[in-house]
Scaffold this motif. Structure first.
Motif, PDB file in Angstrom:
ATOM      1  N   LYS A 108      61.289 107.798  10.261  1.00 60.70           N
ATOM      2  CA  LYS A 108      60.162 106.874  10.498  1.00 60.70           C
ATOM      3  C   LYS A 108      60.604 105.859  11.525  1.00 60.70           C
ATOM      4  O   LYS A 108      59.813 105.519  12.629  1.00 60.70           O
ATOM      5  N   ARG A 109      62.171 105.347  11.348  1.00 63.09           N
ATOM      6  CA  ARG A 109      62.434 104.549  12.533  1.00 63.09           C
ATOM      7  C   ARG A 109      62.509 105.383  13.778  1.00 63.09           C
ATOM      8  O   ARG A 109      62.221 104.654  14.990  1.00 63.09           O
ATOM      9  N   LEU A 110      62.793 106.536  13.851  1.00 64.50           N
ATOM     10  CA  LEU A 110      62.935 107.184  15.020  1.00 64.50           C
ATOM     11  C   LEU A 110      61.542 107.575  15.765  1.00 64.50           C
ATOM     12  O   LEU A 110      61.266 107.415  16.989  1.00 64.50           O
ATOM     13  N   VAL A 111      60.734 107.382  14.758  1.00 66.32           N
ATOM     14  CA  VAL A 111      59.405 107.686  15.359  1.00 66.32           C
ATOM     15  C   VAL A 111      58.717 106.441  15.930  1.00 66.32           C
ATOM     16  O   VAL A 111      58.141 106.441  17.169  1.00 66.32           O
ATOM     17  N   SER A 118      51.622 114.962   5.767  1.00 66.95           N
ATOM     18  CA  SER A 118      51.971 114.463   6.918  1.00 66.95           C
ATOM     19  C   SER A 118      51.066 113.299   7.412  1.00 66.95           C
ATOM     20  O   SER A 118      50.100 113.216   7.114  1.00 66.95           O
ATOM     21  N   SER A 119      51.725 112.400   8.305  1.00 65.32           N
ATOM     22  CA  SER A 119      50.843 111.384   8.977  1.00 65.32           C
ATOM     23  C   SER A 119      51.443 111.093  10.235  1.00 65.32           C
ATOM     24  O   SER A 119      52.227 111.871  10.591  1.00 65.32           O
ATOM     25  N   SER A 120      50.855 110.246  10.826  1.00 65.73           N
ATOM     26  CA  SER A 120      51.149 109.957  12.352  1.00 65.73           C
ATOM     27  C   SER A 120      52.727 109.510  12.440  1.00 65.73           C
ATOM     28  O   SER A 120      53.359 109.887  13.511  1.00 65.73           O
ATOM     29  N   SER A 121      53.224 109.030  11.279  1.00 66.78           N
ATOM     30  CA  SER A 121      54.627 108.400  11.328  1.00 66.78           C
ATOM     31  C   SER A 121      55.741 109.376  11.046  1.00 66.78           C
ATOM     32  O   SER A 121      56.827 109.188  11.219  1.00 66.78           O
ATOM     33  N   LEU A 122      54.936 110.657  10.432  1.00 70.22           N
ATOM     34  CA  LEU A 122      56.065 111.827   9.738  1.00 70.22           C
ATOM     35  C   LEU A 122      55.441 112.960   9.538  1.00 70.22           C
ATOM     36  O   LEU A 122      54.386 113.127   8.924  1.00 70.22           O
ATOM     37  N   PRO A 137      62.190 101.024   3.523  1.00 70.73           N
ATOM     38  CA  PRO A 137      60.862 100.785   4.192  1.00 70.73           C
ATOM     39  C   PRO A 137      60.750  99.383   4.657  1.00 70.73           C
ATOM     40  O   PRO A 137      61.184  98.349   4.155  1.00 70.73           O
ATOM     41  N   SER A 138      60.097  99.357   6.062  1.00 71.94           N
ATOM     42  CA  SER A 138      60.239  98.323   6.835  1.00 71.94           C
ATOM     43  C   SER A 138      59.597  96.805   6.237  1.00 71.94           C
ATOM     44  O   SER A 138      60.055  95.769   6.519  1.00 71.94           O
ATOM     45  N   ASN A 169      52.367  99.791   8.207  1.00 74.14           N
ATOM     46  CA  ASN A 169      51.904 100.446   6.925  1.00 74.14           C
ATOM     47  C   ASN A 169      53.255 101.164   6.508  1.00 74.14           C
ATOM     48  O   ASN A 169      53.005 102.296   5.634  1.00 74.14           O
ATOM     49  N   ASP A 170      54.444 100.545   6.566  1.00 71.18           N
ATOM     50  CA  ASP A 170      55.695 101.218   5.876  1.00 71.18           C
ATOM     51  C   ASP A 170      56.111 100.512   4.970  1.00 71.18           C
ATOM     52  O   ASP A 170      56.956  99.665   4.774  1.00 71.18           O
TER      53      ASP A 170
END
Ligand code: UDP
Length: 455
Positions: free
Chosen positions: A29-32, A54-58, A234-235, A244-245
């Motif tokens: 997720k960080r890399l996204v 799946s989501s926009s972040s992963l 998670p952030s 949203n993390d």
């Protein structure tokens, strides 16, 4: 967060267990957030059981460990599981790379768990950049490195043990595969084999942060260029930079957060002991009984995660008898629980994710390590990070009720309780700093990204 230009497609390949999926998933997720598309490859068995979305972040995709119907539980032995996963995993990982080849986003980088060194071989076969992602502490990795390279001879015949950059270690502080010779030979071979490939990896990432073990990182860096990039949590619980993390997003067990939250929210600040032994440990009936009696005898509230597979080991009528003093659940959102103000300490098996989560959320600990790297993690949090105590084990291998009660009291309200809290808060601040923009881990992630881009 600023929108970065597209930098490539990263495929993360974790060992298929909760404690290995979580950090790789979070790192992806960080890399996204740094401009990558990221896909996490779970096994077909996990994918079919959990149906991750799946989501926009992963994105999620699959490889196979050769046990699509039952996963690890279906295997005849650990050895059989690891062997079959290597054969079938290599093939299905290659298939996954090929499937992506003629799309708009072919796979450019594989971040693999060194428990699966064959993943690097597959990435090299396709000329893809391959980064090893170590999920245990730098200290533990360096111990295995020493054994793998014959720098530490086994069995260990003289103690204490000196390894550059590490505190002086007694036998009981070493990972269990070393202190208990002959235990889990297949896993022992696997942890040593991590170093059979890592020197061929294009980058080596470790889920720790520099400030937590600077001497170990400096020392290991002399023989292996590594980048501490953690904590991979998670952030929401750290720098709050990713939208949203607030959850890892792939739980192999089912939990009901509202039950825990509602219960915890009725308890005074710092009054509850949270207990969990992670996703894999299986305790003896006697150990469960000792824990249960200690909790009953202690004056503190408790929230205890007892997996479905462990429930039958609880003393009869335990749950009825504890009433509102305690709550027993099969699984929970551990981060949510640890961040609840009601929690005063975490009695943990000292799995690395759990330990790092407690450090990152500033929660003091009681350590009841079971096996693998947990003993070394307990040594560190007691003697190096000074955020709690490790319970003493009797000759029969059990931590007895009096000792459990004593340790809980010590961490909740003993003479050193305030120091544990102060130190825990210090590590939390340092963890947040490390992963925030410009912090040591954030810089290392950027270094990894630029190394990859310029490769
Ligand atoms: N965990 C959780 N709920 C629970 C117990 C554990 O979400 O009730 C998570 C925990 O937050 C951690 C992981 O499961 O991220 C366990 O990893 P760890 O390395 O601590 O132990 P393992 O399961 O690998 O022994």
């Amino acid at each position: 967060m600023e929108n970065k230009a597209y930098r490539g497609h990263v495929l993360a390949v974790p060992y298929p267990s909760q404690g290995h999926i979580n950090p790789l998933l979070q790192f992806s997720k960080r890399l996204v957030s740094k401009g990558f598309k990221a896909t996490l490859a779970t096994t077909l068995f996990i994918h079919n059981t959990m149906q991750p979305q799946s989501s926009s972040s992963l994105q999620f995709d699959t490889i196979s460990d050769g046990y699509d119907e039952g996963g690890f539980a279906q295997a005849e032995s650990i050895h059989a599981y690891l062997n079959r996963m290597e054969t079938i995993g290599s093939k299905t990982l290659a298939d996954l790379i090929i499937k992506n080849k003629n799309t708009a986003n072919p796979i450019d980088c594989i971040i693999y768990d060194p428990f699966l060194p064959w993943a690097l071989e597959v990435s090299k076969k396709f000329g893809i950049y391959g980064a090893a992602f170590f999920t245990q502490t730098c200290a533990v990795n360096f111990i295995y490195y020493h054994v793998h390279h014959g720098l530490l001879k086994l069995p260990i015949t003289s103690t204490p043990i000196s390894i550059p950059g590490l505190p002086v270690l007694e036998l009981g502080d070493m990972p269990s595969y070393i202190s208990v010779p002959g235990s889990y030979p297949a896993y022992f071979e696997m942890v040593l084999n991590q170093f059979s490939s890592s020197d061929k990896a294009d980058a080596v990432l470790v889920n720790t942060f520099y400030e937590l073990e600077p001497e170990a990182v400096d020392s290991m860096s002399k023989v292996c260029q590594l980048l501490p990039i953690g904590p991979t949590i998670p952030s929401f619980y750290l720098d709050k930079c990713l939208e949203n993390d607030n959850d890892y997003g792939l739980n192999l067990f089912v939990s009901d957060s509202s039950v825990c939250n509602n219960w915890l929210n009725t308890k005074p600040e710092g009054s509850v002991v949270y207990l969990s032994f992670g996703s894999m440990a299986s305790l003896s009936n006697k150990q469960m009984e000792e824990l249960a009696f200690a909790l009953k005898g202690s004056k503190f509230h408790f929230l205890w995660v007892v997996k479905a597979s462990e429930e039958a080991k609880l003393p009869e009528k335990f749950v009825e008898e504890i009433g509102n003093k305690g709550l027993v659940v099969q699984w929970c959102s551990q981060l949510e629980v640890l961040s609840n103000k009601a929690i005063g300490c975490f009695l943990t098996h000292c799995g690395w994710n759990s330990t790092l989560e407690a450090l990152s959320l500033g929660v003091p600990m009681v350590g009841v390590p079971q096996w693998t790297d947990q003993t070394t993690n307990a040594k560190y949090f007691q003697d190096v990070w000074k955020v709690g105590v490790r319970a003493k084990v009797c000759e029969n291998g059990i931590v007895e009720r009096e000792e459990i009660e004593f340790c809980i009291k010590e961490v909740m309200e003993g003479e050193r309780a305030k120091d544990f809290q102060k130190n825990a808060k210090k590590w939390r601040d340092l963890a947040i700093k490390a992963i925030s923009e410009g912090g040591s881990s954030d810089k290392n992630i950027d270094e990894f990204v630029s190394k990859f881009i310029n490769s």
